[in-house]
Design a protein around this motif. Sequence first.
Motif, PDB file in Angstrom:
ATOM      1  N   TRP A  64       0.846  -1.197   0.000  1.00 12.50           N
ATOM      2  CA  TRP A  64       0.000   0.000   0.000  1.00 12.50           C
ATOM      3  C   TRP A  64       0.881   1.246   0.000  1.00 12.50           C
ATOM      4  O   TRP A  64       0.620   2.202  -0.705  1.00 12.50           O
ATOM      5  N   GLU A  65       1.950   1.206   0.799  1.00 17.37           N
ATOM      6  CA  GLU A  65       2.921   2.300   0.856  1.00 17.37           C
ATOM      7  C   GLU A  65       4.285   1.739   0.457  1.00 17.37           C
ATOM      8  O   GLU A  65       5.063   1.327   1.305  1.00 17.37           O
ATOM      9  N   PRO A  66       4.593   1.726  -0.834  1.00 20.00           N
ATOM     10  CA  PRO A  66       5.811   1.069  -1.306  1.00 20.00           C
ATOM     11  C   PRO A  66       7.102   1.865  -1.130  1.00 20.00           C
ATOM     12  O   PRO A  66       8.186   1.316  -1.290  1.00 20.00           O
ATOM     13  N   VAL A  67       6.997   3.158  -0.809  1.00 18.51           N
ATOM     14  CA  VAL A  67       8.203   3.975  -0.670  1.00 18.51           C
ATOM     15  C   VAL A  67       8.296   4.542   0.739  1.00 18.51           C
ATOM     16  O   VAL A  67       7.289   4.748   1.419  1.00 18.51           O
ATOM     17  N   ASP A  68       9.530   4.822   1.164  1.00 17.26           N
ATOM     18  CA  ASP A  68       9.743   5.402   2.489  1.00 17.26           C
ATOM     19  C   ASP A  68       9.625   6.922   2.426  1.00 17.26           C
ATOM     20  O   ASP A  68       9.304   7.493   1.378  1.00 17.26           O
ATOM     21  N   ALA A  69       9.917   7.590   3.522  1.00 16.89           N
ATOM     22  CA  ALA A  69       9.779   9.051   3.613  1.00 16.89           C
ATOM     23  C   ALA A  69      10.673   9.784   2.624  1.00 16.89           C
ATOM     24  O   ALA A  69      10.359  10.900   2.205  1.00 16.89           O
ATOM     25  N   SER A  70      11.766   9.170   2.210  1.00 18.66           N
ATOM     26  CA  SER A  70      12.678   9.823   1.262  1.00 18.66           C
ATOM     27  C   SER A  70      12.326   9.510  -0.188  1.00 18.66           C
ATOM     28  O   SER A  70      13.040   9.932  -1.099  1.00 18.66           O
ATOM     29  N   GLY A  71      11.243   8.742  -0.390  1.00 17.96           N
ATOM     30  CA  GLY A  71      10.815   8.418  -1.744  1.00 17.96           C
ATOM     31  C   GLY A  71      11.473   7.194  -2.343  1.00 17.96           C
ATOM     32  O   GLY A  71      11.257   6.886  -3.507  1.00 17.96           O
ATOM     33  N   ARG A  72      12.272   6.480  -1.563  1.00 18.48           N
ATOM     34  CA  ARG A  72      12.916   5.255  -2.046  1.00 18.48           C
ATOM     35  C   ARG A  72      12.065   4.030  -1.704  1.00 18.48           C
ATOM     36  O   ARG A  72      11.330   4.053  -0.718  1.00 18.48           O
ATOM     37  N   PRO A  73      12.185   2.960  -2.519  1.00 18.60           N
ATOM     38  CA  PRO A  73      11.423   1.741  -2.206  1.00 18.60           C
ATOM     39  C   PRO A  73      11.722   1.259  -0.791  1.00 18.60           C
ATOM     40  O   PRO A  73      12.870   1.281  -0.349  1.00 18.60           O
ATOM     41  N   LYS A  74      10.655   0.831  -0.075  1.00 17.05           N
ATOM     42  CA  LYS A  74      10.843   0.327   1.279  1.00 17.05           C
ATOM     43  C   LYS A  74      11.698  -0.932   1.241  1.00 17.05           C
ATOM     44  O   LYS A  74      11.582  -1.758   0.353  1.00 17.05           O
ATOM     45  N   THR A  75      12.569  -1.025   2.245  1.00 15.00           N
ATOM     46  CA  THR A  75      13.473  -2.161   2.348  1.00 15.00           C
ATOM     47  C   THR A  75      13.176  -2.948   3.620  1.00 15.00           C
ATOM     48  O   THR A  75      12.420  -2.508   4.483  1.00 15.00           O
ATOM     49  N   ASP A  76      13.830  -4.076   3.725  1.00 18.27           N
ATOM     50  CA  ASP A  76      13.650  -4.979   4.851  1.00 18.27           C
ATOM     51  C   ASP A  76      14.519  -4.519   6.024  1.00 18.27           C
ATOM     52  O   ASP A  76      15.368  -5.258   6.526  1.00 18.27           O
ATOM     53  N   ALA A  77      14.306  -3.298   6.467  1.00 16.05           N
ATOM     54  CA  ALA A  77      15.165  -2.629   7.441  1.00 16.05           C
ATOM     55  C   ALA A  77      15.243  -3.336   8.791  1.00 16.05           C
ATOM     56  O   ALA A  77      16.236  -3.194   9.504  1.00 16.05           O
ATOM     57  N   GLU A  78      14.228  -4.090   9.171  1.00 14.31           N
ATOM     58  CA  GLU A  78      14.211  -4.756  10.481  1.00 14.31           C
ATOM     59  C   GLU A  78      14.766  -6.171  10.432  1.00 14.31           C
ATOM     60  O   GLU A  78      14.755  -6.874  11.440  1.00 14.31           O
ATOM     61  N   ASN A  79      15.246  -6.618   9.293  1.00 13.18           N
ATOM     62  CA  ASN A  79      15.745  -7.979   9.156  1.00 13.18           C
ATOM     63  C   ASN A  79      16.928  -8.193  10.094  1.00 13.18           C
ATOM     64  O   ASN A  79      17.817  -7.346  10.171  1.00 13.18           O
ATOM     65  N   PRO A  80      16.945  -9.324  10.823  1.00 17.85           N
ATOM     66  CA  PRO A  80      18.070  -9.570  11.721  1.00 17.85           C
ATOM     67  C   PRO A  80      19.394  -9.800  10.990  1.00 17.85           C
ATOM     68  O   PRO A  80      20.457  -9.651  11.583  1.00 17.85           O
ATOM     69  N   SER A  81      19.335 -10.133   9.701  1.00 17.33           N
ATOM     70  CA  SER A  81      20.559 -10.322   8.917  1.00 17.33           C
ATOM     71  C   SER A  81      20.943  -9.008   8.255  1.00 17.33           C
ATOM     72  O   SER A  81      20.225  -8.520   7.378  1.00 17.33           O
ATOM     73  N   PRO A  82      22.050  -8.398   8.647  1.00 16.64           N
ATOM     74  CA  PRO A  82      22.441  -7.105   8.091  1.00 16.64           C
ATOM     75  C   PRO A  82      22.505  -7.086   6.565  1.00 16.64           C
ATOM     76  O   PRO A  82      22.155  -6.090   5.943  1.00 16.64           O
ATOM     77  N   GLU A  83      22.915  -8.209   5.948  1.00 14.61           N
ATOM     78  CA  GLU A  83      23.033  -8.246   4.490  1.00 14.61           C
ATOM     79  C   GLU A  83      21.674  -8.195   3.779  1.00 14.61           C
ATOM     80  O   GLU A  83      21.615  -7.905   2.585  1.00 14.61           O
ATOM     81  N   LEU A  84      20.584  -8.457   4.510  1.00  8.98           N
ATOM     82  CA  LEU A  84      19.247  -8.424   3.896  1.00  8.98           C
ATOM     83  C   LEU A  84      18.482  -7.127   4.169  1.00  8.98           C
ATOM     84  O   LEU A  84      17.417  -6.913   3.605  1.00  8.98           O
ATOM     85  N   ARG A  85      19.019  -6.277   5.003  1.00 13.84           N
ATOM     86  CA  ARG A  85      18.294  -5.053   5.372  1.00 13.84           C
ATOM     87  C   ARG A  85      18.089  -4.089   4.208  1.00 13.84           C
ATOM     88  O   ARG A  85      17.176  -3.279   4.235  1.00 13.84           O
ATOM     89  N   GLY A  86      18.886  -4.196   3.174  1.00  5.66           N
ATOM     90  CA  GLY A  86      18.747  -3.307   2.029  1.00  5.66           C
ATOM     91  C   GLY A  86      17.877  -3.870   0.912  1.00  5.66           C
ATOM     92  O   GLY A  86      17.614  -3.190  -0.072  1.00  5.66           O
ATOM     93  N   ARG A  87      17.411  -5.110   1.051  1.00  8.34           N
ATOM     94  CA  ARG A  87      16.599  -5.690  -0.030  1.00  8.34           C
ATOM     95  C   ARG A  87      15.214  -5.051  -0.043  1.00  8.34           C
ATOM     96  O   ARG A  87      14.648  -4.733   1.001  1.00  8.34           O
ATOM     97  N   PRO A  88      14.666  -4.860  -1.224  1.00  6.85           N
ATOM     98  CA  PRO A  88      13.314  -4.281  -1.319  1.00  6.85           C
ATOM     99  C   PRO A  88      12.299  -5.240  -0.714  1.00  6.85           C
ATOM    100  O   PRO A  88      12.427  -6.467  -0.833  1.00  6.85           O
ATOM    101  N   LEU A  89      11.268  -4.675  -0.075  1.00 12.88           N
ATOM    102  CA  LEU A  89      10.218  -5.515   0.482  1.00 12.88           C
ATOM    103  C   LEU A  89       9.368  -6.147  -0.615  1.00 12.88           C
ATOM    104  O   LEU A  89       8.964  -7.302  -0.493  1.00 12.88           O
ATOM    105  N   VAL A  90       9.096  -5.394  -1.679  1.00 16.78           N
ATOM    106  CA  VAL A  90       8.345  -5.983  -2.782  1.00 16.78           C
ATOM    107  C   VAL A  90       9.243  -7.038  -3.424  1.00 16.78           C
ATOM    108  O   VAL A  90      10.362  -6.756  -3.826  1.00 16.78           O
ATOM    109  N   GLY A  91       8.750  -8.255  -3.461  1.00 15.19           N
ATOM    110  CA  GLY A  91       9.527  -9.384  -3.965  1.00 15.19           C
ATOM    111  C   GLY A  91      10.090 -10.258  -2.858  1.00 15.19           C
ATOM    112  O   GLY A  91      10.529 -11.379  -3.122  1.00 15.19           O
TER     113      GLY A  91
END
Length: 158
Positions: A64-91
């Motif tokens: 519903w809200e695919p972008v964050d406050a800066s206008g970039r695609p939302k990422t998996d920011a809360e992921n416990p694996s640091p290497e996955l925190r930058g992956r887009p949530l869509v997909g």
Amino acid sequence: MRAAIGATLLAVASALAVPPVASAAPPQDAVFGEWGTQGMSAKVMVAPCSLRADLVCGSISWLWEPVDASGRPKTDAENPSPELRGRPLVGAQILSGFRRQPSGALDGGTIYNPEDGRTYDVTLRLQGADVLVVEGCVLFICRKQIWRRVSSVCTARQ
């Protein structure tokens, strides 16, 4: 009288010889398709897992809200694996490893919640063709969500 008893016994024997009707459990592929999460904050595409087609998985296909406050695609920011925190949530795959049970439910799988970065054991159960019950417990606290098949909710009106 003997003929009547014989006919009755023949009818009973014939009825018992007919194999039982298959269980009313829907086929595994009945759950396949796009589902709207409770509150329609996301859509999840449910399909066979890519590496194990005998299991069921699901990935976020829309937010519903695919972008964050800066206008970039939302990422998996809360992921416990640091290497996955930058992956887009869509997909991102959030449902993993579900297997059909004789009851018709799908269990043995997990759901990943990108809002808190945690993974939970849940059961998926169809209620009719267009309602998916997603239910899981942690210790003594159980939660249930109702997801709706997108094609049954989002229909164009003429």
